[in-house]
Enzyme design. Structure first.
Site, mmCIF file in Angstrom:
data_model
loop_
_atom_site.group_PDB
_atom_site.id
_atom_site.type_symbol
_atom_site.label_atom_id
_atom_site.label_comp_id
_atom_site.label_asym_id
_atom_site.label_seq_id
_atom_site.Cartn_x
_atom_site.Cartn_y
_atom_site.Cartn_z
ATOM 1 N N ASP A 84 7.449 3.571 3.074
ATOM 2 C CA ASP A 84 8.313 2.412 3.325
ATOM 3 C C ASP A 84 8.037 1.278 2.349
ATOM 4 O O ASP A 84 8.921 0.468 2.040
ATOM 5 C CB ASP A 84 8.217 1.966 4.788
ATOM 6 C CG ASP A 84 6.826 1.556 5.170
ATOM 7 O OD1 ASP A 84 5.870 2.263 4.842
ATOM 8 O OD2 ASP A 84 6.676 0.495 5.809
ATOM 9 N N HIS A 109 10.016 -0.113 7.687
ATOM 10 C CA HIS A 109 9.194 -1.274 8.061
ATOM 11 C C HIS A 109 9.213 -2.382 6.986
ATOM 12 O O HIS A 109 9.679 -3.480 7.213
ATOM 13 C CB HIS A 109 7.725 -0.865 8.228
ATOM 14 C CG HIS A 109 7.435 0.058 9.363
ATOM 15 N ND1 HIS A 109 7.394 -0.325 10.681
ATOM 16 C CD2 HIS A 109 7.135 1.381 9.360
ATOM 17 C CE1 HIS A 109 7.071 0.698 11.447
ATOM 18 N NE2 HIS A 109 6.914 1.753 10.667
ATOM 19 N N ASP A 110 8.640 -2.076 5.817
ATOM 20 C CA ASP A 110 8.257 -3.126 4.863
ATOM 21 C C ASP A 110 9.455 -3.839 4.240
ATOM 22 O O ASP A 110 9.386 -5.038 3.948
ATOM 23 C CB ASP A 110 7.388 -2.521 3.758
ATOM 24 C CG ASP A 110 6.064 -2.006 4.319
ATOM 25 O OD1 ASP A 110 5.402 -1.203 3.630
ATOM 26 O OD2 ASP A 110 5.700 -2.407 5.437
ATOM 27 N N ASP A 125 0.856 -1.197 0.000
ATOM 28 C CA ASP A 125 0.000 0.000 0.000
ATOM 29 C C ASP A 125 0.890 1.245 0.000
ATOM 30 O O ASP A 125 0.910 2.026 0.954
ATOM 31 C CB ASP A 125 -0.940 -0.005 1.212
ATOM 32 C CG ASP A 125 -0.203 -0.068 2.548
ATOM 33 O OD1 ASP A 125 -0.804 0.346 3.568
ATOM 34 O OD2 ASP A 125 0.973 -0.505 2.600
HETATM 35 O O1 RIB Z 1 2.657 -0.268 10.751
HETATM 36 C C1 RIB Z 1 3.532 -0.107 9.669
HETATM 37 C C2 RIB Z 1 2.884 -0.547 8.408
HETATM 38 O O2 RIB Z 1 1.746 0.264 8.144
HETATM 39 C C3 RIB Z 1 3.790 -0.384 7.176
HETATM 40 O O3 RIB Z 1 3.484 -1.386 6.251
HETATM 41 C C4 RIB Z 1 3.400 0.946 6.627
HETATM 42 O O4 RIB Z 1 3.617 1.032 5.217
HETATM 43 C C5 RIB Z 1 1.924 0.946 6.922
HETATM 44 O O5 RIB Z 1 1.283 0.221 5.897
HETATM 45 CA CA CA Z 2 2.885 -0.799 3.965
#
Ligand code: RIB
Ligand code: CA
Length: 326
Positions: free
Chosen positions: A13, A238-239, A9
């Site tokens: 990140d 994160h991702d 999405d």
């Molecule tokens: O909580 C972090 C996640 O939520 C990551 O995937 C960021 O892109 C959002 O989608």
């Molecule tokens: Ca994400």
């Protein structure tokens, strides 16, 4: 060569995860599927196409779910801005979407490949993954595994207990954690170790070129945004942690747990309740007779230097390939 479908999405990140997947010589990015989360399905899909167009990434992109399975839509406009990827300029899409819905793309791709060769990497709400599983249950026995960015066994980031991707579609997350396949849960406990520190930013800057500039622009925008939203010492990547784990499973340690998603808690909806196999006395869910399944690998400790190497190497590779094209 590991084959992955990145369900995302974009999302700042998420964009880094796309570049890592496209740039790593150890990964074949079979396709990108999009899901509403950080922003609407229109915006996240446009953003995925734009990142691909900007950096010569030629893979199928399939548009996915616009809404969660049951609950109300939860977006993260306050985090990712009005476009879902505010900050660095991005071009218009260079190619059309795959004509299939993301769910059909996932099913077709998994069923067309040898069993055990395709890894699903959802890094947004798990809506597409849950729908694909319900439409074609056989994907559970055919995928290599599912490496999810989501959840937390400590604190949340949307509520005190719940992480965004799970909170945005808790029913989909529970479907994914209960299904008969191998899940690696890359939660906030791990991703909050994956910081784009000054050191990593300097290494990315040394790569040079437009891809390096884009990544630094993403991190600069996130740092500025988060300074006003919450205290963090550096942007959280994160991702990309999920893609890094597909490339090198030793990039973090894991512990086995039975992970369940709270669906009805007034204050805890979307909480991932991790019952670790190593827990003293092995807490039982419900009654003492209901044993946990302890099938989920929960990510614990990141090898940050290795993570930084994977990011830097992928950006260098993608930059070299792109120069070769131009
Ligand atoms: O909580 C972090 C996640 O939520 C990551 O995937 C960021 O892109 C959002 O989608
Ligand atoms: Ca994400």
């Amino acid at each position: 060569m590991k084959k992955i479908i990145l369900d995302c999405d974009p999302g700042h990140d998420d964009a880094i995860a796309i570049l890592l997947a496209a740039g790593s010589p150890d990964v074949e990015l079979l396709g990108i599927t999009t899901v509403a989360g950080n922003h609407t399905i229109d915006n996240v899909t446009r953003n995925a196409l734009s990142v691909c167009a900007a950096y010569g990434i030629e893979v199928p992109v399939a548009r996915g779910a616009a809404w969660p399975l049951v609950g109300p839509q939860v977006l993260a406009k306050e985090v990712h801005g009005e476009t879902g990827l505010d900050g660095p300029p991005l071009p218009e899409a260079a190619f059309d979407l795959d004509e299939r819905h993301a769910v059909d793309f996932i099913i077709d791709t998994v069923m067309a490949h040898e069993p055990g060769t395709v890894t699903l990497v959802p890094v947004g709400p798990f809506t597409n993954i849950a729908l694909a599983l319900r439409k074609e249950p056989r994907i559970a026995e055919r995928v290599e595994s599912v490496v999810v960015m989501g959840g937390s066994f400590t604190r949340g980031n949307v509520t005190p207990t719940s992480e965004f991707n799970v909170y945005a579609d808790p029913e989909a997350a529970e479907v994914v954690f209960r299904a008969p396949w191998n899940v690696t849960m890359v939660g906030l406990d791990l991703t909050h170790q994956a910081l784009a520190t000054r050191e990593l930013q300097d290494r990315v800057r040394a790569v040079g070129g437009p891809i390096s500039e884009f990544v630094l622009g993403v991190w600069e925008w996130v740092a500025t945004r988060f300074e006003s939203l919450q205290q963090i010492e550096a942007p959280v990547v994160h991702d990309a942690c999920c893609v890094a784990a597909v490339i090198d499973p030793t990039v973090f340690t894991v512990e086995k747990a039975d992970v369940r998603v709270e669906l009805t808690g007034t204050w805890t909806r979307g909480m991932t309740v991790a019952n670790f196999e190593s827990a003293p006395g092995k807490n039982h869910f419900g009654s003492a007779t209901e044993q946990g399944d302890y099938r989920t690998d929960v990510a614990m400790t990141l090898d940050w230097p290795r993570f930084a190497d994977l990011i830097t190497d992928a950006l260098q590779h993608l930059t070299r390939v792109r120069k070769g094209q131009s």
